[in-house]
Design an enzyme around this catalytic site. Structure first.
Site, PDB file in Angstrom:
ATOM      1  N   TYR A 137      -5.433   1.153 -15.826  1.00 17.78           N
ATOM      2  CA  TYR A 137      -5.183   1.021 -14.383  1.00 17.78           C
ATOM      3  C   TYR A 137      -5.950  -0.169 -13.802  1.00 17.78           C
ATOM      4  CZ  TYR A 137      -2.134   4.956 -14.330  1.00 17.78           C
ATOM      5  OH  TYR A 137      -1.045   5.764 -14.563  1.00 17.78           O
ATOM      6  N   GLN A 191       8.405   4.746  -4.256  1.00 18.12           N
ATOM      7  CA  GLN A 191       7.833   5.337  -5.474  1.00 18.12           C
ATOM      8  C   GLN A 191       6.746   4.415  -6.015  1.00 18.12           C
ATOM      9  OE1 GLN A 191      11.355   6.865  -8.101  1.00 18.12           O
ATOM     10  NE2 GLN A 191      12.144   5.321  -6.709  1.00 18.12           N
ATOM     11  N   HIS A 219       4.357   8.408  -4.971  1.00 22.07           N
ATOM     12  CA  HIS A 219       3.637   8.467  -6.251  1.00 22.07           C
ATOM     13  C   HIS A 219       2.210   7.937  -6.147  1.00 22.07           C
ATOM     14  CE1 HIS A 219       7.709   8.641  -8.600  1.00 22.07           C
ATOM     15  NE2 HIS A 219       7.373   9.789  -8.063  1.00 22.07           N
ATOM     16  N   CYS A 249     -12.459  11.634  -6.751  1.00 21.44           N
ATOM     17  CA  CYS A 249     -13.222  12.350  -7.769  1.00 21.44           C
ATOM     18  C   CYS A 249     -12.469  13.631  -8.123  1.00 21.44           C
ATOM     19  CB  CYS A 249     -14.610  12.672  -7.221  1.00 21.44           C
ATOM     20  SG  CYS A 249     -15.491  13.880  -8.218  1.00 21.44           S
ATOM     21  N   GLY A 259      16.142  -1.106  -6.188  1.00 21.96           N
ATOM     22  CA  GLY A 259      15.324  -1.364  -7.374  1.00 21.96           C
ATOM     23  C   GLY A 259      14.728  -0.128  -8.007  1.00 21.96           C
ATOM     24  N   VAL A 277      19.883  -4.802  -9.721  1.00 23.92           N
ATOM     25  CA  VAL A 277      20.460  -5.812 -10.617  1.00 23.92           C
ATOM     26  C   VAL A 277      21.420  -5.185 -11.633  1.00 23.92           C
ATOM     27  CG1 VAL A 277      18.668  -7.598 -10.414  1.00 23.92           C
ATOM     28  CG2 VAL A 277      18.359  -5.763 -12.072  1.00 23.92           C
ATOM     29  N   ALA A 320      16.939  -7.838  -5.250  1.00 23.35           N
ATOM     30  CA  ALA A 320      16.540  -7.378  -3.919  1.00 23.35           C
ATOM     31  C   ALA A 320      16.059  -8.548  -3.060  1.00 23.35           C
ATOM     32  CB  ALA A 320      15.438  -6.334  -4.049  1.00 23.35           C
TER      33      ALA A 320
HETATM   34  C1  BJW Z   1      15.837  -4.680  -9.722  1.00 19.12           C
HETATM   35  C2  BJW Z   1      15.200  -5.898  -9.838  1.00 19.12           C
HETATM   36  C3  BJW Z   1      15.343  -6.756  -8.754  1.00 19.12           C
HETATM   37  C4  BJW Z   1      14.770  -4.866 -11.615  1.00 19.12           C
HETATM   38  N1  BJW Z   1      16.054  -6.366  -7.698  1.00 19.12           N
HETATM   39  N2  BJW Z   1      16.556  -4.333  -8.678  1.00 19.12           N
HETATM   40  C5  BJW Z   1      12.189  16.736 -18.315  1.00 19.12           C
HETATM   41  C6  BJW Z   1      11.117  16.613 -19.166  1.00 19.12           C
HETATM   42  C7  BJW Z   1       9.824  16.347 -18.688  1.00 19.12           C
HETATM   43  C8  BJW Z   1       9.604  16.220 -17.347  1.00 19.12           C
HETATM   44  C9  BJW Z   1      10.670  16.352 -16.508  1.00 19.12           C
HETATM   45  C10 BJW Z   1      11.944  16.625 -16.969  1.00 19.12           C
HETATM   46  N3  BJW Z   1      12.794  16.673 -15.907  1.00 19.12           N
HETATM   47  C11 BJW Z   1      12.078  16.454 -14.807  1.00 19.12           C
HETATM   48  C12 BJW Z   1      10.793  16.258 -15.149  1.00 19.12           C
HETATM   49  C13 BJW Z   1       9.708  15.995 -14.240  1.00 19.12           C
HETATM   50  C14 BJW Z   1       9.279  14.550 -14.182  1.00 19.12           C
HETATM   51  C15 BJW Z   1      10.469  13.631 -14.345  1.00 19.12           C
HETATM   52  O1  BJW Z   1      11.225  13.373 -13.432  1.00 19.12           O
HETATM   53  N4  BJW Z   1      10.664  13.118 -15.550  1.00 19.12           N
HETATM   54  C16 BJW Z   1      11.846  12.311 -15.878  1.00 19.12           C
HETATM   55  C17 BJW Z   1      11.374  10.938 -16.329  1.00 19.12           C
HETATM   56  C18 BJW Z   1      12.627  13.054 -16.904  1.00 19.12           C
HETATM   57  N5  BJW Z   1       8.672  14.401 -12.885  1.00 19.12           N
HETATM   58  C19 BJW Z   1       7.397  14.709 -12.660  1.00 19.12           C
HETATM   59  O2  BJW Z   1       6.635  15.059 -13.538  1.00 19.12           O
HETATM   60  C20 BJW Z   1       6.948  14.575 -11.213  1.00 19.12           C
HETATM   61  N6  BJW Z   1       6.280  15.735 -10.803  1.00 19.12           N
HETATM   62  C21 BJW Z   1       6.868  16.951 -10.755  1.00 19.12           C
HETATM   63  O3  BJW Z   1       8.006  17.113 -11.125  1.00 19.12           O
HETATM   64  O4  BJW Z   1       6.069  17.917 -10.248  1.00 19.12           O
HETATM   65  C22 BJW Z   1       6.522  19.268 -10.309  1.00 19.12           C
HETATM   66  C23 BJW Z   1       5.840  19.921 -11.478  1.00 19.12           C
HETATM   67  C24 BJW Z   1       4.504  20.242 -11.376  1.00 19.12           C
HETATM   68  C25 BJW Z   1       3.881  20.884 -12.435  1.00 19.12           C
HETATM   69  C26 BJW Z   1       4.575  21.151 -13.585  1.00 19.12           C
HETATM   70  C27 BJW Z   1       5.906  20.789 -13.695  1.00 19.12           C
HETATM   71  C28 BJW Z   1       6.541  20.181 -12.613  1.00 19.12           C
HETATM   72  C29 BJW Z   1       5.944  13.454 -11.079  1.00 19.12           C
HETATM   73  C30 BJW Z   1       6.540  12.148 -11.437  1.00 19.12           C
HETATM   74  C31 BJW Z   1       5.506  11.051 -11.319  1.00 19.12           C
HETATM   75  C32 BJW Z   1       6.055   9.761 -11.872  1.00 19.12           C
HETATM   76  N7  BJW Z   1       5.075   8.803 -11.920  1.00 19.12           N
HETATM   77  C33 BJW Z   1       5.405   7.465 -12.409  1.00 19.12           C
HETATM   78  C34 BJW Z   1       4.211   6.820 -13.105  1.00 19.12           C
HETATM   79  C35 BJW Z   1       3.017   6.714 -12.252  1.00 19.12           C
HETATM   80  C36 BJW Z   1       1.889   6.273 -13.106  1.00 19.12           C
HETATM   81  C37 BJW Z   1       1.782   4.790 -13.163  1.00 19.12           C
HETATM   82  O5  BJW Z   1       2.262   4.040 -12.319  1.00 19.12           O
HETATM   83  O6  BJW Z   1       1.150   4.401 -14.113  1.00 19.12           O
HETATM   84  O7  BJW Z   1       5.902   6.684 -11.329  1.00 19.12           O
HETATM   85  S1  BJW Z   1       6.699   7.394 -13.596  1.00 19.12           S
HETATM   86  C38 BJW Z   1       7.298   5.844 -13.111  1.00 19.12           C
HETATM   87  O8  BJW Z   1       8.691   6.042 -12.798  1.00 19.12           O
HETATM   88  C39 BJW Z   1       6.579   5.507 -11.787  1.00 19.12           C
HETATM   89  C40 BJW Z   1       7.746   5.152 -10.882  1.00 19.12           C
HETATM   90  O9  BJW Z   1       7.411   5.343  -9.529  1.00 19.12           O
HETATM   91  C41 BJW Z   1       8.851   6.049 -11.382  1.00 19.12           C
HETATM   92  C42 BJW Z   1      10.238   5.578 -11.019  1.00 19.12           C
HETATM   93  O10 BJW Z   1      10.533   4.393 -11.657  1.00 19.12           O
HETATM   94  P1  BJW Z   1      11.382   3.279 -10.902  1.00 19.12           P
HETATM   95  O11 BJW Z   1      10.659   2.797  -9.716  1.00 19.12           O
HETATM   96  O12 BJW Z   1      12.756   3.764 -10.693  1.00 19.12           O
HETATM   97  O13 BJW Z   1      11.317   2.081 -11.964  1.00 19.12           O
HETATM   98  P2  BJW Z   1      12.265   1.794 -13.233  1.00 19.12           P
HETATM   99  O14 BJW Z   1      11.532   0.847 -14.090  1.00 19.12           O
HETATM  100  O15 BJW Z   1      12.744   3.033 -13.840  1.00 19.12           O
HETATM  101  O16 BJW Z   1      13.547   1.076 -12.602  1.00 19.12           O
HETATM  102  C43 BJW Z   1      13.496  -0.211 -12.028  1.00 19.12           C
HETATM  103  C44 BJW Z   1      14.875  -0.545 -11.494  1.00 19.12           C
HETATM  104  O17 BJW Z   1      14.812  -1.787 -10.829  1.00 19.12           O
HETATM  105  C45 BJW Z   1      15.943  -0.683 -12.592  1.00 19.12           C
HETATM  106  O18 BJW Z   1      17.092   0.072 -12.223  1.00 19.12           O
HETATM  107  C46 BJW Z   1      16.275  -2.181 -12.601  1.00 19.12           C
HETATM  108  O19 BJW Z   1      17.634  -2.438 -12.895  1.00 19.12           O
HETATM  109  C47 BJW Z   1      15.935  -2.558 -11.181  1.00 19.12           C
HETATM  110  N8  BJW Z   1      15.534  -3.947 -10.938  1.00 19.12           N
HETATM  111  N9  BJW Z   1      14.547  -5.932 -11.094  1.00 19.12           N
HETATM  112  C48 BJW Z   1      16.655  -5.112  -7.736  1.00 19.12           C
HETATM  113  N10 BJW Z   1      14.778  -7.999  -8.789  1.00 19.12           N
HETATM  114 ZN    ZN Z   2     -17.417  14.046  -6.943  1.00 22.62          ZN
END
Ligand code: BJW
Ligand code: ZN
Length: 247
Positions: free
Chosen positions: A69, A102, A120, A128, A188, A215, A232
């Site tokens: 991080y 996000q 997120h 802490c 995006g 994209v 975007a």
């Molecule tokens: C452009 C461009 C340009 C490029 N112009 N466009 C099955 C199995 C296991 C888990 C799950 C499951 N089903 C559901 C879950 C739960 C899980 C989940 O959804 N998993 C899926 C992946 C399957 N979700 C969770 O765990 C969430 N919590 C939850 O459900 O709580 C309830 C619970 C509690 C207790 C027990 C059980 C359940 C929490 C999710 C947190 C996600 N966090 C992250 C990482 C953070 C850490 C870090 O940053 O290091 O957040 S994951 C990562 O993905 C990050 C993002 O915010 C998130 C979304 O990604 P995003 O923004 O869409 O990015 P990309 O890369 O996917 O896409 C980019 C896009 O841009 C593409 O489409 C390109 O084409 C486009 N693009 N350039 C326009 N110039």
């Molecule tokens: Zn503390």
């Protein structure tokens, strides 16, 4: 010169609309030089989410996760919001704008948007795990491993890892905004991470006008009233230009 052909339907909606939601993902920051998560050059191609982005990974190896991080924070500090972020701030001159993001990179706030719901977390914030004391916007030296709170607890980034609940207040506010908007732009994001990806779905179910800007096509492209394919940082300034001339 604007090259984008804005449909008649979207033109009409933009002229009538009062409330706009911008739902954003990593793609909006790609043009600032921040890697997306999935697809070519995506973070998860190089690093495994199960080793870095969940609480048990942090407890198993806090130094590794913390330094990862720190590395990403440095990228965020060294970059700037891009034309897409700035266009969204300018929409505030014409509409009630709610940004639901996000992204953890803080770039919407740095660009000047006033209402930003971070689903997120925020990479510039920390707390802490024991006493919950906050260490927001505090810079830590890299290379020293994971820092400790005065209570002895580990300090972690305020980021929502897999399996963790989203901040309730931000999520509820995002749902309310999605239900009550006139237009929702989804920009995006691959739309595969839940519950965040449910926000554009909710707007669609509530018969709000929904527009995707990406994209590529995504797993949820089919739900939108319209899809604009492109960067975007090019499409949003073009839409803003139309609004400036006509609203
Ligand atoms: C452009 C461009 C340009 C490029 N112009 N466009 C099955 C199995 C296991 C888990 C799950 C499951 N089903 C559901 C879950 C739960 C899980 C989940 O959804 N998993 C899926 C992946 C399957 N979700 C969770 O765990 C969430 N919590 C939850 O459900 O709580 C309830 C619970 C509690 C207790 C027990 C059980 C359940 C929490 C999710 C947190 C996600 N966090 C992250 C990482 C953070 C850490 C870090 O940053 O290091 O957040 S994951 C990562 O993905 C990050 C993002 O915010 C998130 C979304 O990604 P995003 O923004 O869409 O990015 P990309 O890369 O996917 O896409 C980019 C896009 O841009 C593409 O489409 C390109 O084409 C486009 N693009 N350039 C326009 N110039
Ligand atoms: Zn503390």
């Amino acid at each position: 010169m604007s090259e984008l052909k804005i449909s008649n339907r979207l033109s009409e909606k933009l002229l009538e609309a009062r409330r706009i939601v911008f739902f954003t993902g990593a793609g909006i920051s790609a043009e600032s030089g921040i890697a997306t998560f999935r697809g070519d050059g995506g973070i998860w191609n190089k690093f495994k989410p199960e080793e870095l982005a969940n609480f048990s990974a942090f407890m198993k190896n806090p130094d590794l996760v913390w330094e990862w991080y720190q590395y990403r924070r440095q990228i965020v500090y060294d970059t700037q919001p891009n034309a897409a972020h700035y266009a969204i701030t300018e929409f505030e001159k014409f509409y009630t704008v709610t940004v639901v993001t996000q992204n953890v990179d803080n770039l919407h706030t740095r660009a000047g948007n006033t209402t930003v719901h971070e689903l997120h977390g925020n990479i510039e914030k920390n707390y802490c795990i024991s006493c919950k004391k906050r260490f927001d916007y505090q810079q830590f030296e890299s290379g020293g491993g994971s820092p400790k709170c005065t209570c002895g607890g580990l300090i972690r980034p305020d980021i929502v890892w897999f399996g963790e609940y989203l901040p309730q207040e931000a999520f509820t506010a995002a749902e309310e905004a999605a239900k009550n908007c006139d237009i929702l732009f989804s920009i995006g994001t691959s739309g595969v991470v839940y519950p965040a990806a449910g926000i554009p779905m909710l707007a669609h179910r509530m018969k709000r006008y929904t527009v995707e800007i990406n994209v590529n096509s995504t797993e949820m492209s089919y739900i939108f009233d319209e899809n604009y394919t492109g960067k975007a940082g090019q499409i949003l300034p073009d839409i803003l230009e139309f609004v400036k001339k006509n609203k």
